[in-house]
Motif scaffolding. Structure first.
Motif, short mmCIF file in Angstrom:
data_model
loop_
_atom_site.label_atom_id
_atom_site.label_comp_id
_atom_site.label_asym_id
_atom_site.label_seq_id
_atom_site.Cartn_x
_atom_site.Cartn_y
_atom_site.Cartn_z
N ALA A 299 31.41 59.18 48.26
CA ALA A 299 31.81 59.92 49.46
C ALA A 299 31.47 59.15 50.73
CB ALA A 299 31.16 61.30 49.49
N GLY A 300 31.66 57.83 50.69
CA GLY A 300 31.33 57.01 51.85
C GLY A 300 32.16 57.34 53.07
N ILE A 301 33.40 57.81 52.88
CA ILE A 301 34.23 58.13 54.04
C ILE A 301 33.83 59.45 54.68
CG2 ILE A 301 36.17 56.83 53.11
CD1 ILE A 301 37.48 59.47 52.35
N SER A 302 33.00 60.24 53.99
CA SER A 302 32.61 61.55 54.51
C SER A 302 31.24 61.58 55.15
CB SER A 302 32.65 62.59 53.38
OG SER A 302 33.92 62.65 52.76
N LEU A 303 30.31 60.78 54.63
CA LEU A 303 28.91 60.88 55.05
C LEU A 303 28.72 60.74 56.56
CD1 LEU A 303 27.15 59.00 52.11
CD2 LEU A 303 27.25 61.46 52.54
N PRO A 304 29.37 59.79 57.25
CA PRO A 304 29.16 59.72 58.70
C PRO A 304 29.59 60.98 59.43
CG PRO A 304 30.20 57.71 57.89
CD PRO A 304 30.24 58.70 56.78
N TRP A 305 30.60 61.68 58.92
CA TRP A 305 31.12 62.87 59.58
C TRP A 305 30.38 64.13 59.19
CZ3 TRP A 305 34.25 61.77 63.43
CH2 TRP A 305 34.92 60.55 63.41
N LEU A 306 29.58 64.08 58.13
CA LEU A 306 28.82 65.25 57.70
C LEU A 306 27.40 65.26 58.25
CD1 LEU A 306 29.87 65.43 53.92
CD2 LEU A 306 30.70 66.84 55.81
N ARG A 307 26.90 64.13 58.72
CA ARG A 307 25.50 64.03 59.12
C ARG A 307 25.11 65.04 60.20
NH1 ARG A 307 21.51 60.13 58.80
NH2 ARG A 307 19.93 60.32 60.40
N SER A 308 25.94 65.19 61.23
CA SER A 308 25.57 66.08 62.33
C SER A 308 25.44 67.52 61.87
CB SER A 308 26.60 65.98 63.46
OG SER A 308 27.85 66.50 63.03
N TRP A 309 26.15 67.88 60.79
CA TRP A 309 26.06 69.24 60.25
C TRP A 309 25.01 69.35 59.15
CZ3 TRP A 309 28.22 70.44 55.17
CH2 TRP A 309 28.11 71.78 54.82
N ALA A 310 25.06 68.45 58.18
CA ALA A 310 24.22 68.58 56.99
C ALA A 310 22.76 68.23 57.26
CB ALA A 310 24.77 67.71 55.86
N LEU A 311 22.48 67.25 58.11
CA LEU A 311 21.11 66.79 58.34
C LEU A 311 20.58 67.12 59.73
CD1 LEU A 311 21.21 63.26 56.62
CD2 LEU A 311 20.52 65.46 55.64
N ASP A 312 21.38 66.85 60.76
CA ASP A 312 20.89 67.03 62.14
C ASP A 312 20.99 68.47 62.62
OD1 ASP A 312 20.54 64.33 62.02
OD2 ASP A 312 22.34 63.84 63.18
N GLY A 313 21.92 69.24 62.09
CA GLY A 313 22.08 70.61 62.56
C GLY A 313 22.72 70.72 63.92
N ALA A 314 23.35 69.64 64.42
CA ALA A 314 23.98 69.67 65.73
C ALA A 314 25.36 70.32 65.68
CB ALA A 314 24.10 68.25 66.29
N SER A 315 25.94 70.44 64.49
CA SER A 315 27.24 71.07 64.32
C SER A 315 27.08 72.32 63.48
CB SER A 315 28.23 70.11 63.66
OG SER A 315 28.37 68.93 64.41
N ASP A 316 27.79 73.36 63.84
CA ASP A 316 27.67 74.62 63.11
C ASP A 316 28.51 74.66 61.84
OD1 ASP A 316 25.96 75.62 65.07
OD2 ASP A 316 27.64 76.34 66.30
N VAL A 317 29.56 73.86 61.80
CA VAL A 317 30.45 73.85 60.64
C VAL A 317 30.68 72.40 60.22
CG1 VAL A 317 31.60 75.97 61.35
CG2 VAL A 317 32.52 73.77 62.10
#
Length: 715
Positions: A299-317
C-alpha cells in the motif's frame, strides 16, 4: 484535530478610487481634530506640498503622461488647501465645509479611476504594438528562412504566436500546393539555423486545414526544471481535466477521467511514484469522486495520504476511502466495485433520464469511484480478470481506473486495459519499444531522449473535443511527503462518501469494516489516532473461502465475524495475525513428513497438495507405492516463503534452505520451467523491510508449481 476557527485576513488591497477616498477621509479627520486642538493651517499646506512632490517623482519614474501627473499633483494641493482653510476657520463640522469636502472626494475618486484606466489602456496598446512588431519581424525572418533552407516559393507565414512564459512560439505556415510538406531533415536544419540552446527543439505538426503547418519552436527546456505542485487547492470536479504538469510549451499537461481510463507506465527511478501522488492530489481535490487504492506490495501509494488521519489525527476522515493492501482485500474491493457497477446502472435510470444522458450524472451525493492501481505486474490472473471487467463495464456507472506499472509490455498490460485506456502516460524508459507498445499511433516518431529528465514523460489524452491527441513530452509536478501531509487536512473536508445504492449489494456488507481489516496490517505496532476509532471499533467481517479455489467469497455464504477491537490498548502486545486464507495450513502440511508406505487401506495415501495463490485447494492422496510428485526443494522453498509473509528475495530464501543463492535460483528455475510456470514481473519481487525490488519468489508462484506437479502426475 483540524481546527475550524475563523482566521483573520490581514491582506491589504485597494483600488485607485478607494485610495482617493482614504486620502479624503484622512484630510477630514485632520481638519476636525486639528480645529479642536489648534493645529496650524500651515501644516496642512506643508503636507500637501510634500505629497504633490512625491507624486510627481513617482509619475516621472513610471513614465506617466505629463497631463496625468499634473492632475494628480493638483488633487494633492486641492486637498491641502481645503484642510488649511478649514483649520484656519474652525469650520470642519459645518454644512458648507462638509459639502465642499464631499464634492472634492467624489471628483478625486472619479479622476483616479479614469486616470488608471487610461494608463492601463495605453500600456495594453503599447504591449500590443510591441508584440505585433515582434510577430511581423519573426514572420519576415521565417519567410526568408524557409526560402533559404528549403527553396520554397509561394509560401506564406500567416502568423507567429508566442507561448506562455516566453519558452517558445508557434509559426503558422501555408505551404504551396506543389510542396505540401517540409523534407524529412527539416527539424534538424531549422534547429541548427536557429542555434537553439540545449533542451530546445523543433516540432512540425499539421494545421487545422490541409496544406497548413505549425512549426513549434521550443527555446527553453521546461522538462529540465523542477516544477513544484501548485498551491491552488480549490475544489474541483471529476468533470474537469486532471492536471499533472506542464507541456514543453508551458501549457497544462492534463487529461479527462470521468469517461475514460488512464494507464501510467514508468521504470524504476523515472518518477512514476511521484506521478501517482500528483494524480492522487488532483483526484482528492474533487468533491464528486471517491478514491480507492489497490496496491498489494504494501500500500505504498496510500500510506502518505493516510498518515494525517491514521497517525497524526489531523484529518477526521481518510482521504483514500479504501485501500487493498493484499490480494484477498483486492478481491473484496473489486467484487464490491463490480456489484456497484451492476446496481448503479439499474438504480439511477431516473437520474440518467433527467440528465438525458446514458451515463450517470456525477455529484457529491452520487460520486464517481476511481480505482488507482499500482504494480500491476504483481497481481494474479484472477485480480486482472476482475480489473478488466471494471475497465470494460464501468463507464456508464462512473467507475473508472488509473492503472500503473513498471513496464509497457504485453505480459504486464492486458488487452482490455490498453484498449480502454485512452489516457496513456509513459514516463522515462530505456527501451523505445515500450513507448511503441504504449503509443501505437505516431509512436515511430517518439524518442525516449525527448523526455530524458527525471519526472518527465509522454502524455496522450483526448482533447476538449474528445479527439485523441498525439503523445507529447511533459514535466510532472513534484510533490513531497511533507507537502502531502500539509495539504491532507484541507482536502479531507470535501471528501464525499460512497452512495448507499452502491453498497446495497452482497459484497457491499464488507465495506464498513474495511479499515478494521486493513489498518492493523499497515501500521502493526504503531498507535492509531482516535480519528480511526469510528472505522475500526466495530464488528469486523471476513468473507468465507471457496473450498475449490481458496479465494474469498463475497456473494454467498455466511461471513466470519470478530468483535475484538482492531487496535489493542497502549502498551499491550499485538497478537500475530490469525491464519485467514490457509497459508499457515499449507506451510504446516508441506513441513509434515510424508506418510510411510504400508498403511492400512483407509490411510495408505501420502500427502499431495493442490494449491493456488498460497492457499490449500485440495489435499489428495497417492498410493503407498507411488512417490510424492512434489520435489522436496520446491516444497521447502514454499514453506519458507509462506513463513516469511508470502514474498522473499532469492538471497534471503537461500539462507534457511542452506544453499548458495546462485545454485538455488538455478535449481528452482529448472523446477518451475519443468511444469511451465513463469514468475510475474520478470522474476523480481518487493520484499524485506525496505520493500526493495529484487529477484525472488512469491508463495503464489511456488504454490502454482506444486499444483502443476500434482496435476501432471495424474493426481
Amino acid at each position: 484535530m483540524a481546527s475550524n476557527a475563523p482566521v483573520l485576513d490581514w491582506a491589504w488591497s485597494t483600488t485607485p478610487a478607494t485610495t482617493a477616498a482614504l486620502v479624503a477621509g484622512g484630510a477630514y479627520s485632520v481638519a476636525t481634530v486639528g480645529a479642536a486642538t489648534g493645529l496650524p493651517a500651515s501644516y496642512a499646506l506643508l503636507v500637501s506640498a510634500a505629497g504633490a512632490t512625491a507624486q510627481a517623482g513617482a509619475d516621472l519614474y513610471q513614465r506617466r503622461p505629463a497631463g496625468h501627473t499634473a492632475a494628480r499633483c493638483a488633487a494633492w494641493l486641492a486637498t491641502g488647501g481645503w484642510t488649511a482653510a478649514t483649520l484656519a476657520g474652525h469650520t470642519a463640522l459645518t454644512w458648507g465645509a462638509t459639502g465642499w469636502w464631499a464634492a472634492g472626494t467624489a471628483a478625486g475618486m472619479t479622476l483616479a479611476r479614469g486616470l488608471v484606466r487610461a494608463e492601463q489602456s495605453a500600456r495594453t496598446e503599447r504591449a500590443s504594438r510591441r508584440l505585433q512588431k515582434w510577430a511581423n519581424d519573426q514572420a519576415k525572418e521565417w519567410h526568408e528562412r524557409l526560402h533559404r533552407l528549403f527553396r520554397l516559393e509561394e509560401h506564406e507565414v500567416e502568423g507567429v504566436k508566442p507561448w506562455t512564459g516566453d519558452v517558445g512560439y508557434t509559426v503558422r505556415v501555408r505551404m504551396p500546393s506543389d510542396t505540401p510538406e517540409l523534407p524529412a531533415d527539416a527539424v534538424r536544419k531549422l534547429a541548427v539555423d536557429l542555434r537553439l540552446p540545449k533542451g530546445g527543439g523543433i516540432q512540425i505538426v499539421d494545421g487545422e486545414v490541409y496544406g497548413e503547418l505549425h512549426i513549434r519552436v521550443t527555446a527553453k527546456d521546461v522538462l529540465a526544471e523542477t516544477i513544484d505542485f501548485p498551491d491552488d487547492l480549490s475544489a474541483t470536479s471529476i468533470y474537469q481535466r486532471i492536471q499533472i504538469g506542464l507541456l514543453t510549451d508551458a501549457e497544462p499537461a492534463d487529461f479527462p477521467l470521468a469517461d475514460v481510463c488512464a494507464l501510467e507506465i514508468g521504470q524504476t527511478g523515472s518518477g512514476k511514484s511521484n506521478l501517482i501522488n500528483v494524480t492522487n492530489a488532483q483526484l482528492l481535490r474533487t468533491v464528486d469522486a471517491v478514491v480507492w487504492h489497490l496496491d498489494v506490495t504494501g500500500a505504498g501509494i496510500s500510506l502518505p495520504w493516510l498518515r494525517s488521519w491514521a497517525l497524526d489525527g489531523a484529518s477526521d476522515v481518510p482521504l483514500v476511502d479504501w485501500t487493498a493492501d493484499t490480494v484477498e482485500e483486492a478481491h473484496i474491493m473489486l467484487d464490491v466495485a463490480i456489484a456497484a457497477i451492476n446496481t448503479r446502472k439499474a438504480a439511477y435510470q431516473d437520474l440518467m433520464h433527467e440528465a438525458n444522458d446514458d451515463k450517470i450524472p456525477v455529484s457529491p451525493e452520487v460520486p464517481a469511484i476511481i480505482l488507482v492501481v499500482d504494480e500491476i505486474a504483481e497481481l494474479p490472473y484472477e485480480i486482472l480478470a476482475k480489473l478488466d471487467s471494471v475497465v470494460d463495464t464501468g463507464r456508464a456507472a462512473r467507475v473508472r481506473t488509473v492503472i500503473s506499472g513498471l513496464r509497457a509490455t504485453q505480459d504486464v498490460i492486458t488487452a482490455a486495459m490498453k484498449k480502454q485506456s485512452r489516457v496513456r502516460i509513459g514516463m522515462r524508459v530505456s527501451d523505445p519499444e515500450e513507448l511503441h507498445h504504449l503509443f501505437p499511433t505516431g509512436s515511430g516518431r517518439l524518442d525516449p531522449r525527448a523526455a530524458g529528465h527525471k519526472g518527465s514523460g509522454f502524455l496522450s489524452a483526448p482533447d476538449e473535443d474528445d479527439v485523441d491527441g498525439q503523445p507529447g513530452s511533459f514535466k510532472c509536478y513534484r510533490i513531497k511527503p511533507r507537502v502531502i501531509n500539509a495539504i491532507a487536512p484541507q482536502l479531507c473536508e470535501r471528501r464525499p462518501v460512497v452512495d448507499a445504492v452502491s453498497l446495497e449489494t452482497e459484497p457491499g456488507r464488507y465495506y464498513a469494516s474495511r479499515w478494521g481489516r486493513i489498518l492493523p496490517r499497515l501500521y502493526k505496532t504503531k498507535k492509531l489516532s482516535p480519528t480511526t476509532h469510528p472505522y475500526t471499533h466495530l464488528d469486523i467481517l471476513w468473507p468465507p473461502l471457496d473450498a475449490a479455489t481458496g479465494l474469498p467469497v463475497t456473494t454467498s455464504g455466511k461471513p466470519r465475524k470478530t468483535t475484538e477491537p482492531s487496535t489493542p490498548p497502549a502498551g499491550s502486545e499485538i497478537a500475530p495475525p490469525r491464519p485467514r486464507f490457509g497459508s499457515d495450513a499449507l506451510a504446516a502440511l508441506l513441513a509434515a513428513p510424508a506418510a510411510e508406505t504400508g498403511q492400512r487401506a483407509g490411510a495408505e495415501e501420502a500427502q499431495v497438495i493442490r494449491a493456488e495463490f498460497g492457499r490449500v485447494v485440495q489435499q489428495a492422496g497417492v498410493p503407498a507405492d507411488r512417490p510424492n510428485p512434489v520435489p522436496t526443494l520446491l516444497a521447502d522453498a514454499h514453506n519458507a516463503v509462506v513463513a516469511a509473509g508470502g514474498r522473499m528475495h532469492t538471497a534471503d530464501l537461500a539462507e534457511p534452505l542452506g544453499m548458495d543463492p546462485l545454485v538455488l535460483g538455478t535449481e528452482l528455475g529448472k523446477l518451475l520451467r519443468e511444469v511451465g510456470i513463469e514468475r510475474p514481473g520478470k522474476g523480481t519481487v518487493r520484499a524485506g523491510m525496505d520493500g526493495e525490488s529484487r529477484p525472488g519468489y512469491t508463495a503464489e508462484t511456488l504454490a502454482a508449481a506444486i499444483r502443476a506437479y500434482t496435476t501432471r502426475d495424474g493426481q
